[in-house]
Design a protein around this motif. Structure first.
Motif, PDB file in Angstrom:
ATOM      1  N   ASN A 128       2.005   2.614  -5.065  1.00 54.48           N
ATOM      2  CA  ASN A 128       2.244   2.990  -6.457  1.00 54.48           C
ATOM      3  C   ASN A 128       3.118   4.235  -6.569  1.00 54.48           C
ATOM      4  O   ASN A 128       3.914   4.356  -7.505  1.00 54.48           O
ATOM      5  N   VAL A 129       2.993   5.166  -5.629  1.00 53.31           N
ATOM      6  CA  VAL A 129       3.895   6.316  -5.618  1.00 53.31           C
ATOM      7  C   VAL A 129       5.328   5.846  -5.366  1.00 53.31           C
ATOM      8  O   VAL A 129       6.277   6.333  -5.996  1.00 53.31           O
ATOM      9  N   CYS A 130       5.507   4.879  -4.454  1.00 48.96           N
ATOM     10  CA  CYS A 130       6.847   4.334  -4.195  1.00 48.96           C
ATOM     11  C   CYS A 130       7.427   3.664  -5.434  1.00 48.96           C
ATOM     12  O   CYS A 130       8.638   3.716  -5.668  1.00 48.96           O
ATOM     13  N   ARG A 131       6.583   3.018  -6.222  1.00 47.49           N
ATOM     14  CA  ARG A 131       7.062   2.386  -7.449  1.00 47.49           C
ATOM     15  C   ARG A 131       7.479   3.420  -8.496  1.00 47.49           C
ATOM     16  O   ARG A 131       8.396   3.194  -9.282  1.00 47.49           O
ATOM     17  N   ALA A 132       6.785   4.548  -8.511  1.00 45.32           N
ATOM     18  CA  ALA A 132       6.984   5.517  -9.589  1.00 45.32           C
ATOM     19  C   ALA A 132       8.088   6.519  -9.318  1.00 45.32           C
ATOM     20  O   ALA A 132       8.653   7.076 -10.271  1.00 45.32           O
ATOM     21  N   TYR A 133       8.418   6.765  -8.042  1.00 48.66           N
ATOM     22  CA  TYR A 133       9.358   7.839  -7.710  1.00 48.66           C
ATOM     23  C   TYR A 133      10.526   7.291  -6.888  1.00 48.66           C
ATOM     24  O   TYR A 133      10.350   6.367  -6.088  1.00 48.66           O
ATOM     25  N   PRO A 134      11.707   7.870  -7.047  1.00 50.17           N
ATOM     26  CA  PRO A 134      12.896   7.326  -6.374  1.00 50.17           C
ATOM     27  C   PRO A 134      13.047   7.712  -4.915  1.00 50.17           C
ATOM     28  O   PRO A 134      13.860   7.129  -4.204  1.00 50.17           O
ATOM     29  N   LYS A 135      12.281   8.687  -4.442  1.00 48.50           N
ATOM     30  CA  LYS A 135      12.435   9.155  -3.068  1.00 48.50           C
ATOM     31  C   LYS A 135      11.051   9.514  -2.522  1.00 48.50           C
ATOM     32  O   LYS A 135      10.488  10.539  -2.880  1.00 48.50           O
ATOM     33  N   VAL A 136      10.535   8.639  -1.657  1.00 44.71           N
ATOM     34  CA  VAL A 136       9.176   8.800  -1.153  1.00 44.71           C
ATOM     35  C   VAL A 136       9.191   8.635   0.362  1.00 44.71           C
ATOM     36  O   VAL A 136       9.856   7.750   0.901  1.00 44.71           O
ATOM     37  N   ALA A 137       8.451   9.479   1.055  1.00 37.27           N
ATOM     38  CA  ALA A 137       8.202   9.316   2.484  1.00 37.27           C
ATOM     39  C   ALA A 137       6.751   8.897   2.660  1.00 37.27           C
ATOM     40  O   ALA A 137       5.845   9.553   2.139  1.00 37.27           O
ATOM     41  N   VAL A 138       6.547   7.795   3.374  1.00 35.69           N
ATOM     42  CA  VAL A 138       5.195   7.287   3.598  1.00 35.69           C
ATOM     43  C   VAL A 138       4.855   7.436   5.073  1.00 35.69           C
ATOM     44  O   VAL A 138       5.542   6.878   5.941  1.00 35.69           O
ATOM     45  N   LEU A 139       3.812   8.195   5.358  1.00 38.28           N
ATOM     46  CA  LEU A 139       3.289   8.319   6.717  1.00 38.28           C
ATOM     47  C   LEU A 139       2.386   7.118   6.973  1.00 38.28           C
ATOM     48  O   LEU A 139       1.438   6.875   6.231  1.00 38.28           O
ATOM     49  N   THR A 140       2.714   6.347   8.004  1.00 37.25           N
ATOM     50  CA  THR A 140       2.095   5.048   8.200  1.00 37.25           C
ATOM     51  C   THR A 140       0.894   5.125   9.141  1.00 37.25           C
ATOM     52  O   THR A 140       0.646   6.139   9.783  1.00 37.25           O
ATOM     53  N   GLY A 141       0.173   4.012   9.227  1.00 38.56           N
ATOM     54  CA  GLY A 141      -0.962   3.909  10.124  1.00 38.56           C
ATOM     55  C   GLY A 141      -1.285   2.456  10.370  1.00 38.56           C
ATOM     56  O   GLY A 141      -0.634   1.559   9.809  1.00 38.56           O
ATOM     57  N   PRO A 142      -2.280   2.157  11.194  1.00 35.52           N
ATOM     58  CA  PRO A 142      -2.669   0.776  11.458  1.00 35.52           C
ATOM     59  C   PRO A 142      -3.009   0.033  10.161  1.00 35.52           C
ATOM     60  O   PRO A 142      -3.792   0.525   9.348  1.00 35.52           O
ATOM     61  N   GLY A 143      -2.382  -1.125   9.957  1.00 37.92           N
ATOM     62  CA  GLY A 143      -2.607  -1.893   8.738  1.00 37.92           C
ATOM     63  C   GLY A 143      -1.917  -1.339   7.523  1.00 37.92           C
ATOM     64  O   GLY A 143      -2.098  -1.849   6.403  1.00 37.92           O
ATOM     65  N   ALA A 144      -1.124  -0.307   7.699  1.00 44.11           N
ATOM     66  CA  ALA A 144      -0.415   0.329   6.571  1.00 44.11           C
ATOM     67  C   ALA A 144       0.952   0.775   7.058  1.00 44.11           C
ATOM     68  O   ALA A 144       1.285   1.957   7.024  1.00 44.11           O
ATOM     69  N   GLY A 145       1.732  -0.183   7.530  1.00 45.14           N
ATOM     70  CA  GLY A 145       3.054   0.097   8.067  1.00 45.14           C
ATOM     71  C   GLY A 145       4.151  -0.511   7.227  1.00 45.14           C
ATOM     72  O   GLY A 145       3.927  -0.916   6.077  1.00 45.14           O
ATOM     73  N   PRO A 146       5.363  -0.606   7.771  1.00 49.93           N
ATOM     74  CA  PRO A 146       6.499  -1.147   7.005  1.00 49.93           C
ATOM     75  C   PRO A 146       6.263  -2.556   6.491  1.00 49.93           C
ATOM     76  O   PRO A 146       6.681  -2.885   5.373  1.00 49.93           O
ATOM     77  N   ALA A 147       5.613  -3.412   7.288  1.00 47.64           N
ATOM     78  CA  ALA A 147       5.389  -4.793   6.856  1.00 47.64           C
ATOM     79  C   ALA A 147       4.493  -4.853   5.626  1.00 47.64           C
ATOM     80  O   ALA A 147       4.785  -5.578   4.659  1.00 47.64           O
TER      81      ALA A 147
END
Length: 296
Positions: A128-147
Motif C-alpha cells: 500500500n505504501v508503494c501504491r501511495a508514493y512514487p518512490k519507495v524502497a522495500v526491504l524484503t524477506g522470506p515470502g515478501a520478495g520481488p515476486a
C-alpha cells in the motif's frame, strides 16, 4: 556491532572480529571476515537464542562482535541489541545501507523516498505504501520478495529496481515490470526492491526526508474539486468520514461510487493508498483530474 557495507569496500572484511570471543552473524558475513583462532560463532537464524548467547558473554565481560548487512541501525539488529543490553554498551560501525546503495546504482536521490520493511512484517503495508508514493524502497524477506510485490502491484503502473547481493562480486541491479518480477524465482540474495513511478521518481527539493508532510488542512471546500451539478460529498460529511477512517500511510481505502473523488483524494492526501471506483467514463475522468490537481 559491524555493518558490512553494500558498497564494495565500504566495510573492512579483514580483522573486524579481532579480539572477539564470540562472533554472531549470517553465514555470508561470517565467511567474509577473518575469525580469531578458537572463537565461538553463532549463525543468525532465530534472533532470541542468539541474543541469549550474546548475553552469556556480556554478563562475563567477554568481547562480542555482531556482523550485519549495511547500516544495522536502519531497520536492523541495533534496535534489538540496544533494547536488550542498552545503547551505551554498543560500539556500532555502520556500513552503507542497501537502500542508499540501490538508489546510488540508479542515480537517484533518496531523501524523498519512503522506506518500508516487509521482512517479518505484513506485506500489505509495503504494497500500500508503494501504491501511495512514487518512490519507495522495500526491504524484503522470506515470502515478501520481488515476486510477491510484483503479484500485488502488477496493475499499478510501477517499475521495479531489484538489487541483489549489493557490494559483492555477484551484485545484480535489474529494472523489471511488476509482472516480470512476479514470474521469476529471485532466490535469497535480494537486498532491496525500489518501487518507482517513473514520471515522478525525481521529486522536488525537500526540507524533511521520507514521507511527505501531511496536508495543512482537510475536509476541503467543495470548490476545491471539479464536480457535476453539485454532486459532491459535502465537506462536513467528509470531515466525519476522515475522522472515523483515520487514513494513514500503509492503509488501503476503497471509495466505491466515488463521484467527484473528493473522499478518495482527501484519503490519499493523508498518505493512504486509494482505489476509487466510478461507473461512467466522464466520472472516471473527473476523479483522475481531481487526483492530479491535488498531487496524489
Amino acid at each position: 556491532m559491524v555493518g558490512m557495507g553494500a558498497a564494495a569496500g565500504a566495510a573492512p572484511a579483514g580483522d573486524v572480529a579481532a579480539g572477539a570471543e564470540l562472533v554472531v552473524g549470517g553465514r555470508r558475513h561470517l565467511d567474509a571476515v577473518r575469525l580469531p583462532e578458537g572463537v565461538r560463532t553463532v549463525v543468525l537464524g532465530a534472533l532470541a537464542p542468539a541474543l541469549d548467547t550474546v548475553a552469556e558473554y556480556v554478563e562475563r565481560g567477554r568481547p562480542v562482535t555482531v556482523l550485519a548487512s549495511g547500516d544495522p541501525g536502519f531497520f536492523g539488529i541495533v534496535r534489538a541489541l540496544a533494547e536488550r543490553f542498552g545503547p551505551e554498551r554498543l560500539d556500532v560501525r555502520a556500513g552503507v545501507s542497501s537502500v542508499a546503495a540501490a538508489f546510488a546504482r540508479v542515480g537517484l536521490p533518496w531523501d524523498d523516498a519512503v522506506v518500508a520493511s516487509a521482512h517479518g512484517r505484513d506485506l500489505r503495508t509495503a504494497v500500500n505504501v508503494c501504491r501511495a508514493y512514487p518512490k519507495v524502497a522495500v526491504l524484503t524477506g522470506p515470502g515478501a520478495g520481488p515476486a510477491e510485490l510484483g503479484a500485488a502491484l502488477r496493475n499499478d503502473g510501477r517499475v521495479f529496481v531489484v538489487a541483489s547481493a549489493l557490494g559483492s562480486a555477484e551484485e545484480r541491479v535489474e529494472r523489471v515490470t511488476p509482472a516480470e518480477a512476479a514470474a521469476r524465482d529471485w532466490g535469497t540474495a535480494v537486498s532491496v526492491v525500489l518501487c518507482l513511478d517513473g514520471a515522478r521518481a525525481l521529486g522536488p527539493v525537500r526540507a524533511v526526508a521520507g514521507v511527505r508532510p501531511g496536508p495543512a488542512g482537510w475536509a476541503l471546500a467543495e470548490d476545491a474539486f471539479a464536480h457535476r451539478d453539485s454532486m459532491i460529498t459535502k465537506f462536513e460529511v467528509r470531515a466525519l468520514a476522515l475522522a472515523r477512517l483515520g487514513p494513514r500511510p500503509g492503509d488501503l481505502v476503497w471509495d466505491v461510487g466515488a463521484g467527484s473523488g473528493s473522499v478518495a483524494v482527501e484519503c490519499a492526501r493523508l498518505g493512504a493508498a486509494v482505489t476509487a471506483v466510478e461507473r461512467t467514463p466522464d466520472g472516471v475522468g473527473r476523479v483522475r483530474a481531481n487526483a492530479a490537481a491535488h498531487g496524489v
